[in-house]
Design a protein around this motif. Structure first.
Motif, PDB file in Angstrom:
ATOM      1  N   GLY A 146       0.659  -1.276   0.150  1.00 50.67           N
ATOM      2  CA  GLY A 146       0.009  -0.043   0.063  1.00 50.67           C
ATOM      3  C   GLY A 146       0.639   1.230  -0.088  1.00 50.67           C
ATOM      4  O   GLY A 146       0.321   2.392   0.191  1.00 50.67           O
TER       5      GLY A 146
ATOM      6  N   TYR B 156       6.971   2.608  -1.359  1.00 47.36           N
ATOM      7  CA  TYR B 156       8.345   2.462  -1.058  1.00 47.36           C
ATOM      8  C   TYR B 156       9.001   0.978  -1.473  1.00 47.36           C
ATOM      9  O   TYR B 156       8.009   0.214  -1.940  1.00 47.36           O
TER      10      TYR B 156
ATOM     11  N   THR C  50       3.731   9.548   0.353  1.00 44.07           N
ATOM     12  CA  THR C  50       4.727   9.288   1.577  1.00 44.07           C
ATOM     13  C   THR C  50       3.761   8.548   2.828  1.00 44.07           C
ATOM     14  O   THR C  50       4.507   8.464   3.984  1.00 44.07           O
ATOM     15  N   MET C  51       2.574   8.000   2.489  1.00 41.50           N
ATOM     16  CA  MET C  51       1.955   7.214   3.436  1.00 41.50           C
ATOM     17  C   MET C  51       2.653   5.926   3.937  1.00 41.50           C
ATOM     18  O   MET C  51       3.147   5.288   3.101  1.00 41.50           O
ATOM     19  N   ALA C  52       2.593   5.363   4.959  1.00 37.45           N
ATOM     20  CA  ALA C  52       3.320   4.478   5.349  1.00 37.45           C
ATOM     21  C   ALA C  52       2.509   3.159   4.923  1.00 37.45           C
ATOM     22  O   ALA C  52       1.427   3.128   4.662  1.00 37.45           O
ATOM     23  N   PRO C  53       3.346   2.129   4.643  1.00 41.64           N
ATOM     24  CA  PRO C  53       2.576   0.628   4.365  1.00 41.64           C
ATOM     25  C   PRO C  53       1.461   0.211   5.263  1.00 41.64           C
ATOM     26  O   PRO C  53       1.570   0.829   6.526  1.00 41.64           O
TER      27      PRO C  53
END
Lengths: 342, 342, 342, 342
Positions: free
Chosen positions: A285, A288, A336-339
């Protein structure tokens, strides 16, 4: 400043992923959604997970007025996309997510896809969209071709090594493990839950997968001579993720240093501590890509593993990253949302 | 304005979810992470999916300096949490995610949890954290008790109906389907992939699940007389999600109108068109709750289904929503990301 | 004729699989079940899926009377097994499923397992249990050492080619995709459903996995000179299955012919039509191994894929196949059930 | 003695399950396989997991010679099946797995399926195939109608209680959790892995599922007056299994005693110790049904949970059990394999 965005192919998975990402982007607004087969429906009918968003209903592509659109994402099936793109306004900025504009050489295109290209002018114009390596060309481009998700994964792992000339170019093996959403929202028996869950298998074995066309094009260009890798994709019972296990001949320490140096300033590429290995679950999601390097017990051999989310970094996240560049927005905006774990 | 945040219990799933959410919040910064069993480790060691974030290393809780902390999330196991909270500075704003402060009545607490409460003063002080129904009390509160994830789901479906007096209070059945992350990151045989995947079963059948204490407390208070529901949770082979299938006696049309009216202005509660049913897949990773109402073929009976993500709306998302209120930030800040599908 | 069987380690997955298989075997009867940590429990408490069977309760191993046991399966953890086997009656037929007796050379054992072997006599006595290649020695043996499940898969794919001398022995890469039950019923964080489901990753990268000891031993013996392969296992979100993707240098046609010839009369090894690839889903729960050969686009290179069920053909099915031989029963007895699909 | 068997609809999941079961049956041999849409293919092409079996190729149904067939299984889609069955030889023994002959009343059939029945004579002739309750009629029958898989599960839980008159017949709620193979091998978007995995939802809510026709027919006949239950099925991300959670009003102890007595001599129905609950994982791939009874905290209410494998006990296993009876073979022959766990 807010830019007006159109998405063609909004009823597929990469279309939905674009909507998800753009919904959280401070400078983009979705003005038009095209989806010929589901035209007339609301997004809530097609993708209930997006029902909280205020979005226009789906339209036939030829119903869309592109006059005020600043940038158009084409998330259409390949072969369809080249016809649509050829008919779009000539000054419209476009990020194409299909396979249609990835190969620069018409002969290579025909070899891998079997047909003559229907938009040769745009094919020549298109910039290959692997952001980290084509930033300079992407920013001013009108038409950017998103890469294959498998091709992106393999290139993140290998490009710096090919450039540095520190691996044997005739002995590269890419064993890829791909989640099912890469096959799209298509009604095929082998994509049914009952067929796929609890089992896994190789496909397109021996060098028939079309993403090989991209590998050949890019690695040969970097090396200045023909390079052909071995590449075996596998279908894994998971929804998102690509894991590339790469077998190369070269000095593991130099390989590690080269990758660390290449990606030191990259916001989305994380090289793990030497000897650690990434998991697709840890990038899911997100935009990265995690890369790990390990030394093999056989001297002069290394295993490099790379993991990313095929729908995000491998496709729609990459597309948004490119769109940001093309519109003069900060490249990482909205990405830049985290997984999501677990 | 940026507020300084501490998270205690950062090595569990609700801790990780708080970090994920806060990483995308424009007005919050994580200043301290506590995790006694994994103190000394970096977040990348404990949760590799968060390795791209710049975060402090994990500390023993008693190593943390709370002087400059504006708000502390306690994502600790129950029984532990009451001891920690009792020892925290008396003026520190706290959102507790454990079960320790949900029940206001010490006898009820003892009945459901088996022990005397070790922080009775804080128990009396705590405000029940079901945001949509306790906003007025949460905003000025010092200590807010996050609800049980199952309890939240059941209450979203039922509270407006209990208040409106339009269902038979003695005939309420809640059949819940719960994903595995609700059980936490605990090493139990029944949580192993090999045990859980491909199978599902009921547990805590017949009225023994502790979240019943919350249902009893809340529904009885709303109704002004004792209300006891039937509640059966089931463990489902998925990582995130709660689906509540609720069987009630009452007029389906009035029920639908009542729920629509109750949630018309709520940013995170979506009532679907009459007769549609939600899926946990469509709220995954988000703070949204989807509710559907259907008419049964038997006159005067309705089935109401509610879906949310247990780690987000059911726990850490709710906690952040409450923290926003307590800090005077827009309630929805950091919480409007779309669900991850597929 | 009915033989009396004991199973030590009956509370693990290979123990349960032995019970499942033997329950359908016309000539074997289970007389004793040993499981130290769960002694005193019934099988229904430990494995509810076996509750319909009439079986003895679990015992401490030292409580078992081996006087009337015809054959004993040891499905114990490695290091434990060598101590138990050393203490069993010297004339008791034993099929060991642990890693303890696979390596014939004490130095190799110490290298891979880190300790001195505690039952060197039995180590010398043990026959390597890869049935298809050791039948002659297994039938009269007293002690047979079951192979590693990964080691079995890799050998099925490669042994005939090593013997035939038609592949480059210094250029063999085994990329394995392993389901989670291979890790046993152990309480480890990375085996939790929430950690594993929806994600996958490599482990023991670079030549540290202990099954390499078996590959080295067997391939070197076949080749008459040292052979070392590259081997990378991956953990896949599925419960049963091993898929070996093998990269070799050699003529694909000769490779295919050699494998077809080698397995023409084998009841459990199926070589697929040239160019087809097996799926773990198509061997699940069975004793069959499917093998596919594909030609790579690079001349002189082939990809060979092999799939089997790690708990059946990779472990307990192999063990029963060996026990049949040791007891003079038809080798396939109790093992011809079809795979479970879907 | 070996009987000659035909299977029509061999390319679907219930067809494959019949082949799996019959392959292990000592007195049955498959002589003909019909599958119109895949006629001409081998079973290995349609179901690679069955490739080790020697089986005839798939035929058009009208190509099959039924002269020497002793019994024919029809695993065809409903509506198709009634046309095929009407055209089969009038003295051919048939076990039908479709929905076409389950409802005895032509009006009820039309109400639930929307069309006039095309084989009314056979509809009248057919015996309802819930083996445990219709043995006497099944043994001499020519045509047996397999039950719905959901209908079977609900009836195993409830029939003895309806007969005993110990539960409130107007207050029965069946909340079912169904795995995806129950929907067959059909190309529908909601059955794709990417759509279903990681999520779950209710469907056919409020009394529209066709298996309600069977519940109404059977429970009303048992009670001697109309009985209508509430029934909500849910789609769960697993391949096999049905779990019925049943809410009834009655004395839990009497309910438990009644179920224990009813099933004391049944080889495939296991009533668990009071208070325990079954899991679908513990019956997977087997013909067993596990039933658990729990006392609710509200006096006079009980929760009964039942688990079975929809493809085996819910469909093809039941069909074989009936075929055994019709052919004079031991009822359990070919059906006592243990479940596959994990």
């Amino acid at each position: 400043m807010t830019y007006s965005i159109a998405i063609l192919g909004a009823s597929g998975y990469t279309g939905a992923e674009l909507i998800r990402l753009i919904a959280g982007h401070p400078h983009l607004a979705i003005s038009a959604l095209g989806a010929n087969s589901k035209a007339g429906k609301t997004i809530a009918e097609v993708f209930p997970h997006l029902r909280h968003l205020e979005l226009p209903a789906l339209l036939q592509i030829d119903q869309i007025d592109f006059a005020n659109i600043d940038l158009c994402f084409c998330a259409l099936p390949h072969k369809t996309s080249q016809q649509v793109v050829a008919a779009l306004p000539a000054d419209l900025k476009i990020v194409d997510l299909s396979a249609d504009f990835r190969l620069r050489d018409p002969d290579a295109y025909k070899k891998w896809y079997g047909n003559e290209h229907a938009a040769v002018d745009q094919q020549h114009e298109a910039v290959y969209g692997l952001t980290e390596f084509y930033r300079e060309q992407i920013a001013p481009a009108r038409l950017v071709a998103g890469t294959g998700c498998n091709a992106a994964t393999g290139q993140f792992v290998l490009r710096p090594l090919v450039v540095a000339g520190i691996i044997d170019l005739d002995e590269i093996i890419l064993d890829l493990k791909c989640a099912v959403s890469g096959a799209g929202r298509s009604l095929k028996e082998n994509l049914l839950h009952a067929e796929l869950s609890e089992g896994y298998h190789a496909y397109a074995v021996g060098g028939t997968h079309r993403h090989l066309g991209e590998f050949d094009q890019e690695f040969s260009a970097l090396a200045g001579r023909p390079v052909q890798v071995q590449f075996t994709p596998h279908l894994i019972p998971a929804n998102r993720g690509i894991l590339a296990t790469t077998y190369v001949k070269g000095d593991p320490d130099r390989i590690y240093e080269t990758l660390c140096a290449a990606y030191a300033d990259e916001p989305f590429i994380e090289v793990l501590p030497f000897g650690e290995t990434p998991s697709t679950h840890h990038v899911r999601g997100s935009n990265y890509c995690h890369i790990g390097v390990s030394r093999d017990r056989l001297p002069g051999r290394a295993i490099i593993t790379g993991a990313l989310d095929n729908l995000t970094k491998g496709s729609s996240g990459q597309a948004l990253q490119n769109a940001n560049l093309m519109l003069g927005i900060e490249e990482t905006e909205g990405l830049t949302m985290a997984p999501l774990f677990p």
